[in-house]
Design a protein around this motif. Structure first.
Motif, PDB file in Angstrom:
ATOM      1  N   VAL A 248      -7.519   7.334   0.087  1.00 54.73           N
ATOM      2  CA  VAL A 248      -6.148   6.843   0.241  1.00 54.73           C
ATOM      3  C   VAL A 248      -5.336   7.126  -1.019  1.00 54.73           C
ATOM      4  O   VAL A 248      -5.881   7.405  -2.084  1.00 54.73           O
ATOM      5  N   ASP A 249      -4.024   7.024  -0.878  1.00 55.43           N
ATOM      6  CA  ASP A 249      -3.119   7.256  -2.003  1.00 55.43           C
ATOM      7  C   ASP A 249      -2.884   5.993  -2.823  1.00 55.43           C
ATOM      8  O   ASP A 249      -2.592   6.072  -4.022  1.00 55.43           O
ATOM      9  N   CYS A 250      -2.956   4.842  -2.175  1.00 54.30           N
ATOM     10  CA  CYS A 250      -2.695   3.580  -2.858  1.00 54.30           C
ATOM     11  C   CYS A 250      -3.315   2.447  -2.066  1.00 54.30           C
ATOM     12  O   CYS A 250      -3.713   2.625  -0.908  1.00 54.30           O
ATOM     13  N   ALA A 251      -3.385   1.272  -2.691  1.00 55.90           N
ATOM     14  CA  ALA A 251      -3.984   0.112  -2.030  1.00 55.90           C
ATOM     15  C   ALA A 251      -3.206  -1.143  -2.396  1.00 55.90           C
ATOM     16  O   ALA A 251      -2.678  -1.271  -3.501  1.00 55.90           O
ATOM     17  N   MET A 252      -3.162  -2.062  -1.452  1.00 55.82           N
ATOM     18  CA  MET A 252      -2.554  -3.366  -1.670  1.00 55.82           C
ATOM     19  C   MET A 252      -3.637  -4.424  -1.518  1.00 55.82           C
ATOM     20  O   MET A 252      -4.473  -4.345  -0.617  1.00 55.82           O
ATOM     21  N   ILE A 253      -3.626  -5.410  -2.404  1.00 56.26           N
ATOM     22  CA  ILE A 253      -4.627  -6.468  -2.412  1.00 56.26           C
ATOM     23  C   ILE A 253      -3.997  -7.755  -1.897  1.00 56.26           C
ATOM     24  O   ILE A 253      -2.915  -8.143  -2.350  1.00 56.26           O
ATOM     25  N   GLN A 274      -9.791   1.818 -10.215  1.00 51.43           N
ATOM     26  CA  GLN A 274     -10.689   2.904 -10.589  1.00 51.43           C
ATOM     27  C   GLN A 274     -10.747   3.988  -9.519  1.00 51.43           C
ATOM     28  O   GLN A 274     -11.145   5.116  -9.801  1.00 51.43           O
ATOM     29  N   ALA A 275     -10.333   3.649  -8.289  1.00 48.24           N
ATOM     30  CA  ALA A 275     -10.425   4.605  -7.183  1.00 48.24           C
ATOM     31  C   ALA A 275      -9.078   5.130  -6.723  1.00 48.24           C
ATOM     32  O   ALA A 275      -8.978   6.265  -6.247  1.00 48.24           O
ATOM     33  N   THR A 276      -8.016   4.325  -6.869  1.00 44.73           N
ATOM     34  CA  THR A 276      -6.711   4.743  -6.361  1.00 44.73           C
ATOM     35  C   THR A 276      -5.633   3.932  -7.070  1.00 44.73           C
ATOM     36  O   THR A 276      -5.911   3.125  -7.957  1.00 44.73           O
ATOM     37  N   ASN A 277      -4.381   4.157  -6.686  1.00 40.46           N
ATOM     38  CA  ASN A 277      -3.264   3.429  -7.262  1.00 40.46           C
ATOM     39  C   ASN A 277      -3.130   2.042  -6.635  1.00 40.46           C
ATOM     40  O   ASN A 277      -3.218   1.904  -5.415  1.00 40.46           O
ATOM     41  N   VAL A 278      -2.922   1.027  -7.470  1.00 34.97           N
ATOM     42  CA  VAL A 278      -2.718  -0.335  -6.971  1.00 34.97           C
ATOM     43  C   VAL A 278      -1.232  -0.517  -6.684  1.00 34.97           C
ATOM     44  O   VAL A 278      -0.403  -0.517  -7.601  1.00 34.97           O
ATOM     45  N   LEU A 279      -0.910  -0.674  -5.413  1.00 38.83           N
ATOM     46  CA  LEU A 279       0.491  -0.812  -5.024  1.00 38.83           C
ATOM     47  C   LEU A 279       1.033  -2.194  -5.371  1.00 38.83           C
ATOM     48  O   LEU A 279       2.205  -2.348  -5.721  1.00 38.83           O
ATOM     49  N   GLY A 280       0.173  -3.214  -5.276  1.00 37.25           N
ATOM     50  CA  GLY A 280       0.612  -4.564  -5.595  1.00 37.25           C
ATOM     51  C   GLY A 280      -0.353  -5.593  -5.051  1.00 37.25           C
ATOM     52  O   GLY A 280      -1.375  -5.270  -4.446  1.00 37.25           O
ATOM     53  N   VAL A 281      -0.023  -6.857  -5.303  1.00 42.25           N
ATOM     54  CA  VAL A 281      -0.834  -7.991  -4.847  1.00 42.25           C
ATOM     55  C   VAL A 281       0.049  -8.906  -4.017  1.00 42.25           C
ATOM     56  O   VAL A 281       1.176  -9.230  -4.412  1.00 42.25           O
ATOM     57  N   VAL A 282      -0.445  -9.309  -2.853  1.00 46.28           N
ATOM     58  CA  VAL A 282       0.255 -10.245  -1.977  1.00 46.28           C
ATOM     59  C   VAL A 282      -0.467 -11.584  -2.027  1.00 46.28           C
ATOM     60  O   VAL A 282      -1.684 -11.645  -1.803  1.00 46.28           O
ATOM     61  N   LEU A 283       0.258 -12.641  -2.341  1.00 49.13           N
ATOM     62  CA  LEU A 283      -0.319 -13.981  -2.357  1.00 49.13           C
ATOM     63  C   LEU A 283      -0.033 -14.640  -1.015  1.00 49.13           C
ATOM     64  O   LEU A 283       1.104 -14.961  -0.686  1.00 49.13           O
ATOM     65  N   ASN A 284      -1.069 -14.825  -0.216  1.00 49.90           N
ATOM     66  CA  ASN A 284      -0.947 -15.356   1.131  1.00 49.90           C
ATOM     67  C   ASN A 284      -1.231 -16.860   1.136  1.00 49.90           C
ATOM     68  O   ASN A 284      -1.902 -17.384   0.250  1.00 49.90           O
ATOM     69  N   ASN A 285      -0.715 -17.530   2.173  1.00 44.99           N
ATOM     70  CA  ASN A 285      -1.007 -18.949   2.394  1.00 44.99           C
ATOM     71  C   ASN A 285      -0.508 -19.829   1.239  1.00 44.99           C
ATOM     72  O   ASN A 285      -1.095 -20.862   0.937  1.00 44.99           O
ATOM     73  N   CYS A 286       0.565 -19.404   0.610  1.00 44.32           N
ATOM     74  CA  CYS A 286       1.125 -20.162  -0.508  1.00 44.32           C
ATOM     75  C   CYS A 286       2.111 -21.192   0.035  1.00 44.32           C
ATOM     76  O   CYS A 286       3.144 -20.842   0.607  1.00 44.32           O
ATOM     77  N   ARG A 287       1.799 -22.461  -0.152  1.00 40.48           N
ATOM     78  CA  ARG A 287       2.625 -23.530   0.397  1.00 40.48           C
ATOM     79  C   ARG A 287       3.385 -24.299  -0.684  1.00 40.48           C
ATOM     80  O   ARG A 287       4.107 -25.239  -0.391  1.00 40.48           O
ATOM     81  N   PHE A 288       3.197 -23.921  -1.932  1.00 40.69           N
ATOM     82  CA  PHE A 288       3.853 -24.624  -3.024  1.00 40.69           C
ATOM     83  C   PHE A 288       5.193 -23.961  -3.313  1.00 40.69           C
ATOM     84  O   PHE A 288       5.353 -23.199  -4.253  1.00 40.69           O
ATOM     85  N   VAL A 289       6.156 -24.260  -2.448  1.00 42.12           N
ATOM     86  CA  VAL A 289       7.491 -23.673  -2.550  1.00 42.12           C
ATOM     87  C   VAL A 289       8.495 -24.789  -2.755  1.00 42.12           C
ATOM     88  O   VAL A 289       8.476 -25.810  -2.059  1.00 42.12           O
TER      89      VAL A 289
END
Length: 299
Positions: A248-253, A274-289
């Protein structure tokens, strides 16, 4: 949330100092794969069902003809809603995924990237839900061609989320036993769904195989998609994700609030980088808004 971001930032700075700088983000070379040689169409009936002729779509302007060969997929909106797939139609609750979709699409387009992997440090982070919402959201962009592949071969989940079982598993397509036309469904004429029927034994062997890499090169050549989304297994569940990231070209975590530890996320990000470009990180299930920042109700 701020503590998580601060910890990640400090970890990245420490890694950059130790290695002499961050990993450069480079546009991948152009694909040079040979045209896909597809075997003769052999559409078989589902168990207990009589044989039926293939259903064909009218060719869409600007799309390669093979898109019209895919089996149409008509989603059940109620089922998708129960599975938290919220992007079938434009509505306020789908806005967070729509924003994510647009950011990803523009960033990948800017870098000339086509292939996006979605993974997580551990299970139950919401990576499959995220991948499906992105793909379904992109179906509302009729001029763009998107492909979604269920590459979590040990625990396939996209078919359950979408409410439709394919006639053939993805392994059959990768090994040449079935054509892409027979294996994939097509949502709204511009989103191809390659799903799985059952778990694949010794999935790492299939993911590492050169033939698998060549097949995806040929699929990209023939379908000419704007984006290919690969739903991968969690990084620490097995070695499957590591085996496939080179393709792949990139990955999202995708991380899960209150479950994913900062150390897990940092290690996952390091191994993906180490294997590809990190596109970004998504924080899921975040209820502290904060109430003043909460525009949509929880779902």
């Amino acid at each position: 949330m701020e503590k998580l971001q601060k910890a990640l930032s400090e970890a990245r700075i420490a890694r950059a100092a130790a290695t002499g700088g961050p990993r450069p983000m480079q546009t991948p070379p152009a694909q040079t794969a040979a045209p896909l040689e597809l075997p003769p169409q052999t559409r078989a009936p589902a168990p207990g069902q009589p044989a039926a002729p293939p259903v064909r779509r009218p060719e869409m302007a600007g799309f390669p003809p093979i898109w019209s060969e895919l089996i149409p997929y008509e989603p059940n909106p109620d089922h998708l809603q129960k599975q938290r797939i919220l992007t079938l139609d434009a509505q306020p609750v789908s806005n967070p995924f729509d924003v994510l979709r647009t950011k990803i699409f523009l960033l990948m387009q800017k870098n000339g990237w086509k292939r996006l992997a979605i993974t997580s440090p551990h299970k139950a982070c919401g990576k499959t839900t995220t991948a499906c919402n992105l793909a379904v959201g992109l179906s509302r962009q009729p001029e763009n061609r998107t492909m979604l592949f269920d590459m979590d071969l040990r625990r396939p989940g996209i078919a359950k989320v979408m409410g439709r079982q394919p006639l053939y598993g993805i392994k059959s397509m990768l090994t040449g036993e079935a054509t892409p036309e027979d294996q994939m469904f097509c949502l709204r004429g511009n989103v191809a769904l390659s799903m799985n029927r059952a778990a694949v034994p010794d999935s790492t062997q299939l993911l590492l195989a050169k033939r698998t890499a060549n097949m995806f090169d040929r699929i990209q050549e023939v379908f000419d998609p704007d984006m290919m989304i690969f739903d991968l297994p969690p990084m620490f569940a097995a070695d499957d994700a590591r085996a496939f990231l080179k393709n792949v070209d990139c990955a999202m975590i995708v991380a899960r609030a209150s479950h994913t530890r900062t150390s897990q996320l940092d290690q996952c990000e390091r191994e993906v980088a180490q294997a590809t470009n990190v596109l970004g990180v998504v924080l899921n299930n975040c209820r502290f808004v904060d109430q003043e920042d909460q525009y949509y109700e929880d779902y």
